[in-house]
Design a protein around this motif. Structure first.
Motif, PDB file in Angstrom:
ATOM      1  N   ALA A   1      -1.019 105.226  45.796  1.00  0.00           N
ATOM      2  CA  ALA A   1      -0.423 104.164  46.524  1.00  0.00           C
ATOM      3  C   ALA A   1      -0.991 102.937  46.530  1.00  0.00           C
ATOM      4  CB  ALA A   1      -0.522 104.511  48.133  1.00  0.00           C
ATOM      5  N   ALA A   2      -2.467 102.853  45.981  1.00  0.00           N
ATOM      6  CA  ALA A   2      -3.211 101.801  45.773  1.00  0.00           C
ATOM      7  C   ALA A   2      -2.613 101.045  44.648  1.00  0.00           C
ATOM      8  CB  ALA A   2      -4.751 102.191  45.922  1.00  0.00           C
ATOM      9  N   GLN A   3      -2.391 101.862  43.671  1.00  0.00           N
ATOM     10  CA  GLN A   3      -1.935 101.287  42.430  1.00  0.00           C
ATOM     11  C   GLN A   3      -0.461 100.723  42.622  1.00  0.00           C
ATOM     12  OE1 GLN A   3      -3.647 101.788  39.397  1.00  0.00           O
ATOM     13  NE2 GLN A   3      -5.133 102.997  40.241  1.00  0.00           N
ATOM     14  N   ASP A   4       0.359 101.510  43.491  1.00  0.00           N
ATOM     15  CA  ASP A   4       1.636 101.204  43.654  1.00  0.00           C
ATOM     16  C   ASP A   4       1.546  99.775  44.549  1.00  0.00           C
ATOM     17  OD1 ASP A   4       4.399 102.068  43.737  1.00  0.00           O
ATOM     18  OD2 ASP A   4       4.358 101.688  45.953  1.00  0.00           O
ATOM     19  N   MET A   5       0.625  99.558  45.649  1.00  0.00           N
ATOM     20  CA  MET A   5       0.638  98.550  46.132  1.00  0.00           C
ATOM     21  C   MET A   5       0.108  97.124  45.264  1.00  0.00           C
ATOM     22  SD  MET A   5      -0.657  99.501  50.101  1.00  0.00           S
ATOM     23  CE  MET A   5      -2.054 100.651  49.577  1.00  0.00           C
ATOM     24  N   ARG A   6      -0.627  97.681  44.377  1.00  0.00           N
ATOM     25  CA  ARG A   6      -1.200  96.429  43.494  1.00  0.00           C
ATOM     26  C   ARG A   6       0.093  95.718  42.718  1.00  0.00           C
ATOM     27  NH1 ARG A   6      -5.960  93.641  44.351  1.00  0.00           N
ATOM     28  NH2 ARG A   6      -7.445  95.245  45.485  1.00  0.00           N
ATOM     29  N   GLY A   7       0.773  96.943  42.307  1.00  0.00           N
ATOM     30  CA  GLY A   7       1.974  96.289  41.541  1.00  0.00           C
ATOM     31  C   GLY A   7       3.071  95.544  42.788  1.00  0.00           C
ATOM     32  N   ALA A   8       3.005  96.111  43.854  1.00  0.00           N
ATOM     33  CA  ALA A   8       4.117  95.379  44.878  1.00  0.00           C
ATOM     34  C   ALA A   8       3.594  93.960  44.848  1.00  0.00           C
ATOM     35  CB  ALA A   8       4.144  96.392  46.224  1.00  0.00           C
ATOM     36  N   VAL A   9       2.397  93.750  45.319  1.00  0.00           N
ATOM     37  CA  VAL A   9       2.013  92.385  45.561  1.00  0.00           C
ATOM     38  C   VAL A   9       2.194  91.311  44.449  1.00  0.00           C
ATOM     39  CG1 VAL A   9       0.467  92.965  47.484  1.00  0.00           C
ATOM     40  CG2 VAL A   9      -0.542  92.948  45.062  1.00  0.00           C
ATOM     41  N   LEU A  10       1.903  92.058  43.249  1.00  0.00           N
ATOM     42  CA  LEU A  10       2.237  91.088  42.003  1.00  0.00           C
ATOM     43  C   LEU A  10       3.659  90.746  41.600  1.00  0.00           C
ATOM     44  CD1 LEU A  10      -0.021  92.866  39.204  1.00  0.00           C
ATOM     45  CD2 LEU A  10      -0.336  90.824  40.575  1.00  0.00           C
ATOM     46  N   SER A  11       4.876  91.641  42.514  1.00  0.00           N
ATOM     47  CA  SER A  11       5.939  91.506  42.523  1.00  0.00           C
ATOM     48  C   SER A  11       6.332  90.592  43.629  1.00  0.00           C
ATOM     49  CB  SER A  11       6.823  92.692  42.370  1.00  0.00           C
ATOM     50  OG  SER A  11       6.384  93.459  41.262  1.00  0.00           O
ATOM     51  N   GLU A  12       5.228  89.964  44.235  1.00  0.00           N
ATOM     52  CA  GLU A  12       5.382  88.998  45.515  1.00  0.00           C
ATOM     53  C   GLU A  12       6.215  89.662  46.770  1.00  0.00           C
ATOM     54  OE1 GLU A  12       7.352  85.383  44.216  1.00  0.00           O
ATOM     55  OE2 GLU A  12       5.759  84.848  43.318  1.00  0.00           O
ATOM     56  N   ASN A  13       6.051  90.952  46.749  1.00  0.00           N
ATOM     57  CA  ASN A  13       6.080  91.656  48.066  1.00  0.00           C
ATOM     58  C   ASN A  13       5.200  91.377  49.106  1.00  0.00           C
ATOM     59  OD1 ASN A  13       8.478  93.879  47.696  1.00  0.00           O
ATOM     60  ND2 ASN A  13       7.295  94.115  45.511  1.00  0.00           N
ATOM     61  N   LYS A  14       5.631  91.259  50.285  1.00  0.00           N
ATOM     62  CA  LYS A  14       4.620  91.459  51.545  1.00  0.00           C
ATOM     63  C   LYS A  14       4.691  92.754  52.102  1.00  0.00           C
ATOM     64  CE  LYS A  14       2.643  89.420  55.156  1.00  0.00           C
ATOM     65  NZ  LYS A  14       1.361  88.657  54.735  1.00  0.00           N
ATOM     66  N   ILE A  15       3.552  93.555  51.961  1.00  0.00           N
ATOM     67  CA  ILE A  15       3.379  95.097  52.195  1.00  0.00           C
ATOM     68  C   ILE A  15       2.536  95.201  53.324  1.00  0.00           C
ATOM     69  CG2 ILE A  15       4.019  95.484  49.826  1.00  0.00           C
ATOM     70  CD1 ILE A  15       1.223  95.888  49.267  1.00  0.00           C
ATOM     71  N   GLY A  16       2.696  96.462  53.934  1.00  0.00           N
ATOM     72  CA  GLY A  16       2.033  96.699  55.059  1.00  0.00           C
ATOM     73  C   GLY A  16       2.069  98.317  55.216  1.00  0.00           C
ATOM     74  N   VAL A  17       0.816  98.684  55.913  1.00  0.00           N
ATOM     75  CA  VAL A  17       0.624 100.165  56.008  1.00  0.00           C
ATOM     76  C   VAL A  17       0.305 100.474  57.535  1.00  0.00           C
ATOM     77  CG1 VAL A  17      -0.843 102.070  55.282  1.00  0.00           C
ATOM     78  CG2 VAL A  17      -0.677 100.139  53.924  1.00  0.00           C
ATOM     79  N   LEU A  18       1.198 101.489  57.827  1.00  0.00           N
ATOM     80  CA  LEU A  18       1.319 101.857  59.430  1.00  0.00           C
ATOM     81  C   LEU A  18       0.262 103.089  59.375  1.00  0.00           C
ATOM     82  CD1 LEU A  18       5.295 102.226  60.122  1.00  0.00           C
ATOM     83  CD2 LEU A  18       3.849 100.304  60.560  1.00  0.00           C
ATOM     84  N   PHE A  19      -0.503 102.930  60.599  1.00  0.00           N
ATOM     85  CA  PHE A  19      -1.504 104.068  60.899  1.00  0.00           C
ATOM     86  C   PHE A  19      -1.109 104.613  62.426  1.00  0.00           C
ATOM     87  CE2 PHE A  19      -3.301 101.882  57.780  1.00  0.00           C
ATOM     88  CZ  PHE A  19      -4.270 102.968  57.031  1.00  0.00           C
ATOM     89  N   GLY A  20      -1.013 105.667  62.848  1.00  0.00           N
ATOM     90  CA  GLY A  20      -0.296 106.049  64.161  1.00  0.00           C
ATOM     91  C   GLY A  20      -1.417 106.125  64.937  1.00  0.00           C
ATOM     92  N   ARG A  21      -0.881 106.443  66.385  1.00  0.00           N
ATOM     93  CA  ARG A  21      -1.683 106.809  67.446  1.00  0.00           C
ATOM     94  C   ARG A  21      -3.190 107.785  67.370  1.00  0.00           C
ATOM     95  NH1 ARG A  21       3.186 106.313  67.718  1.00  0.00           N
ATOM     96  NH2 ARG A  21       4.373 105.173  69.177  1.00  0.00           N
ATOM     97  N   GLU A  22      -4.207 107.596  67.666  1.00  0.00           N
ATOM     98  CA  GLU A  22      -5.257 108.562  67.543  1.00  0.00           C
ATOM     99  C   GLU A  22      -4.812 109.900  67.676  1.00  0.00           C
ATOM    100  OE1 GLU A  22      -5.433 105.829  69.438  1.00  0.00           O
ATOM    101  OE2 GLU A  22      -7.295 104.780  69.315  1.00  0.00           O
ATOM    102  N   ALA A  23      -4.140 110.276  68.583  1.00  0.00           N
ATOM    103  CA  ALA A  23      -3.852 111.951  68.910  1.00  0.00           C
ATOM    104  C   ALA A  23      -2.567 112.034  68.378  1.00  0.00           C
ATOM    105  CB  ALA A  23      -4.013 112.108  70.515  1.00  0.00           C
ATOM    106  N   LYS A  24      -1.411 111.344  68.345  1.00  0.00           N
ATOM    107  CA  LYS A  24      -0.271 111.936  68.009  1.00  0.00           C
ATOM    108  C   LYS A  24       0.461 111.333  66.912  1.00  0.00           C
ATOM    109  CE  LYS A  24       1.405 110.347  71.874  1.00  0.00           C
ATOM    110  NZ  LYS A  24       2.432 110.069  72.958  1.00  0.00           N
TER     111      LYS A  24
END
Lengths: 267, 267
Positions: B115-138
């Motif tokens: 995913a890190a490789q993929d994200m590095r490529g994505a920002v080079l293509s001028e994507n604005k990217i984000g990663v979702l992290f869920g609730r502690e328990a659920k």
């Protein structure tokens, strides 16, 4: 990222990997029992079960360690106590040490990634290996560091390198697992971004809203208990397409066109 | 593994990497303010500075978050609040989500490394990217997960997969850093004190000649058919040490010293 597949658990929580030799984790004078427990939890994520404690300040065993281990009891229960680092590494043939500090001595330094490869090779050559982790605040002394033949240092932001002890253990355990038979990466679908702009979240949401409105109207989503799953699958399918903004407009045109001539809601 | 090189710090703690685009971290309904702070700390280790919070239960800002961030103030101070996940990802063109659970739908799944490789490529293509992290328990709901096009799942011990939210953030931040210009550190390197350098071939040869001459003189290499193997093993051992020029001189002093007092050839 929580979730344990209990079907694959055995008494050591290691499934098919229980018999593979793996590195010993040596915590040198850890101060907080809770941190020891968090290290146990971090270890078991990477399949490491053998913990050695040198002079833990809070004593051992300790209920706070058990609580913080969050179920990694196999590590807590089998931890062994030592009075000195020398005794803790006496039977080891390869010793690694973790530190973020630049040292004024000549040592072999490896990233956690490279160290994991190195350790996998070392256990295949029947080495008994271990990794030293220093005190929460002060790390390892130079004398302790000299018991190791290799330093593990994670390349991280030089302006802010700040891992707690359990996170340092996790880096090593994580890379150890990646380097082994359990770490085979799943197949990755290769996507090639086009030179046009990709659709953003609002545009995709507009497409989903439009499509689901028409699907509700035409009765495609008429079974209430099936609707959430169907909607999710449709969204996942379109998300995987990595649509461009132009493609979103094209699809919305298709939806509108189909809905009109198919007797849709004519928005 | 604590230790910050303040000489390389700037106001964002990013040094030369301050201007590179990097992924946004989106925490969905985090419960404990302390966990948010620990996520800020984890982020900055990997050079991530942009945090978005969806409905944090303890409110925002919060002193416990600041304390737990351990100095990652740049992340805490710039965090942005959102009411819904949809709003938090509205301007993003690529959304990743983290989960350890097997989901009953077809999604692209990547290891943190891939995913890190993929994200590095994505920002080079001028994507604005984000990663979702869920609730502690659920974690994340399926509806939230469907906002993402890619799932990040760390291959870890299937019998015990148990990361807290800050550790999940650290996995992603760590791999993001490894995949970038700051992670170009060689997998294996050796630190050399500034007042010396690695010995060159001539200096090593001088050491070998010196040692073998003394070993011939004292009779250690007296069996002709064994001599080549013994010499090779000794040289291999010393070569693996990657000695500095200073260390070569030290060793030659040792040889001379031993040879003199042990009845050597007195060169």
């Amino acid at each position: 990222m929580a979730g344990t597949d209990t079907q694959q658990s055995d008494h050591r929580g290691l499934g098919a990997f229980a018999d593979l030799p793996s590195p010993v984790v040596v915590l040198v004078e850890p101060q907080l029992a809770e941190n020891i427990g968090m290290c146990c939890r971090a270890m078991l994520n990477g399949g490491l079960t053998e913990l050695r404690l040198v002079n833990p300040r809070d004593g051992w065993p300790h209920p706070k360690a058990t609580a913080a281990a969050s179920g990694a009891d196999v590590v807590v229960d089998n931890a062994k106590l030592f009075d000195t680092v020398e005794e803790a590494v006496a039977d080891l043939t390869r010793v690694y040490a973790t530190t973020a500090r630049d040292r004024d001595s000549t040592m072999r330094i490896m990233t956690p990634h490279a160290a994991a490869q190195d350790m996998r090779g070392a256990v295949l050559s029947e080495n008994k290996i271990g990794v030293l982790f220093g005190r929460e605040a002060k790390g390892l002394t130079n004398a302790e560091l000299s018991l190791a033949d290799t330093v593990i240092a994670a390349p991280l932001n030089p302006g802010f390198k700040s891992l707690n002890i359990a996170q340092a253990v996790l880096m090593v355990a994580y890379e150890w697992w990646q380097a082994g038979p359990g770490g085979e990466a799943p197949d990755i679908e290769q996507t090639i971004p086009s030179d046009t702009r990709l659709a953003n979240g609002a545009e995709m949401q507009g497409l989903f809203d439009h499509l689901e409105r028409e699907l509700d109207a035409c009765g495609f989503l008429r079974v209430p208990e099936k609707r959430p799953t169907m909607v999710r699958n449709i969204r996942n399918t379109l998300n995987r397409a990595h649509m461009t903004e132009q493609e979103v407009r094209t699809f919305r045109g298709i939806i509108t066109g189909l809905a009109k001539h198919g007797g849709g809601t004519n928005h």
